[in-house]
Design an enzyme around this catalytic site. Structure first.
Site, PDB file in Angstrom:
ATOM      1  N   GLY A   8      43.849 103.398  37.209  1.00  0.00           N
ATOM      2  CA  GLY A   8      44.475 104.533  36.531  1.00  0.00           C
ATOM      3  C   GLY A   8      43.481 105.263  35.654  1.00  0.00           C
ATOM      4  O   GLY A   8      43.825 105.788  34.593  1.00  0.00           O
ATOM      5  N   ASP A  59      45.905 102.222  46.553  1.00  0.00           N
ATOM      6  CA  ASP A  59      47.224 101.999  45.981  1.00  0.00           C
ATOM      7  C   ASP A  59      47.291 100.552  45.502  1.00  0.00           C
ATOM      8  O   ASP A  59      47.227  99.621  46.316  1.00  0.00           O
ATOM      9  CB  ASP A  59      48.287 102.263  47.046  1.00  0.00           C
ATOM     10  N   VAL A  60      47.416 100.348  44.198  1.00  0.00           N
ATOM     11  CA  VAL A  60      47.405  98.981  43.659  1.00  0.00           C
ATOM     12  C   VAL A  60      48.590  98.160  44.143  1.00  0.00           C
ATOM     13  O   VAL A  60      48.555  96.924  44.064  1.00  0.00           O
ATOM     14  CB  VAL A  60      47.363  98.983  42.113  1.00  0.00           C
ATOM     15  N   TYR A 150      60.342  99.550  32.493  1.00  0.00           N
ATOM     16  CA  TYR A 150      58.976  99.681  31.962  1.00  0.00           C
ATOM     17  C   TYR A 150      58.675  98.571  30.956  1.00  0.00           C
ATOM     18  O   TYR A 150      57.610  97.943  31.003  1.00  0.00           O
ATOM     19  CB  TYR A 150      58.854 101.052  31.306  1.00  0.00           C
ATOM     20  N   ALA A 152      60.110  95.658  30.778  1.00  0.00           N
ATOM     21  CA  ALA A 152      60.055  94.390  31.506  1.00  0.00           C
ATOM     22  C   ALA A 152      58.700  94.210  32.173  1.00  0.00           C
ATOM     23  O   ALA A 152      58.101  93.126  32.116  1.00  0.00           O
ATOM     24  CB  ALA A 152      61.165  94.334  32.551  1.00  0.00           C
TER      25      ALA A 152
END
Length: 239
Positions: A8, A59-60, A150, A152
């Site tokens: 990111g 894409d992770v 988010y 969590a």
């Protein structure tokens, strides 16, 4: 010069972290998923300033694609500084949250953490030097309305990082979490106006991406060798 990977890395906080690590003398791989043009522009900016950087896209959430990309960039030297900064939010109150909103946020932050970090851990152990730093959020500490998914995902990263830190501490590898509060980025500019920030933040301002990057830069440095298993919030006194 150590090799660093920032997932990111093309976003507001990620870009500041990439600039800081490059300034500190590291070669920085700037990861992007769909915005490779921004990552390439940042890499060019860093090189023009005298630093060392390259852009990489994958894409992770795709374990196979992630493994292939990591194999390519570690063919000659291991990644010794990893900053897990990739993450998304898709907010909704929990009773109305769709399954895909839950799954996608968990996939990027938590499964992405595994897909990127797990293959890079053993090479760090072999070299007996490594820094794994995950960017979380104050929402994982305090909770936040509309962000159960988010919170969590980010909270799970806190627990995972603490456990991983115990496994690798004797090998010269540190594992820490940075949990920002309200930071002045494109993601937050429409979420909080000046009045809201003044009410919520004792320092009466949003933090700057560079302030987060300075903390990450320190945790990535040799001076932070005795700091591991910690969640450090940078939030202007909110908690």
């Amino acid at each position: 010069m150590k090799n660093a990977l920032v997932t990111g890395g093309s976003g507001g906080i990620g870009a500041a972290i990439c600039r800081r690590l490059a300034h500190d003398g590291h070669h920085v791989f700037i990861h992007a998923n769909s915005r490779i043009d921004k990552a390439e522009a940042l890499a060019s900016e860093i090189r023009e300033a005298g630093g060392s950087a390259a852009a990489i896209a994958f894409d992770v959430t795709d374990a196979t694609a992630t493994a292939a990309a990591l194999d390519a960039i570690t063919a000659e030297a291991p990644i010794q500084i990893l900053v897990n900064n990739a993450g998304i939010h898709d907010d909704a109150v929990f009773p109305g949250m769709r399954p895909d909103q839950w799954q996608r946020v968990i996939d990027v932050s938590l499964n992405g953490f595994f897909n990127v970090t797990q293959p890079l851990t053993l090479p760090m152990i072999r070299t007996r030097w490594g820094r794994i730093i995950t960017v979380s959020s104050i929402a994982a500490i305090t909770g936040n309305r509309g962000q159960v998914n988010y919170s969590a995902a980010k909270g799970a990263l806190h627990a995972a990082s603490k456990s991983l830190s115990l496994e690798v501490a004797s090998r010269g590898v540190t594992v820490n979490v940075v949990a920002p509060g309200i930071i002045d980025t494109a993601m937050s500019e429409h979420a909080f106006d000046a009045d809201a920030i003044s009410r919520m933040v004792p320092m009466k301002r949003a933090g700057q991406p560079e302030e987060v990057a300075d903390l990450v830069g320190f945790l990535a440095s040799p001076q932070a060798a005795y700091i591991t298993g910690q969640v450090i919030s940078i939030n202007g006194g909110m908690i």
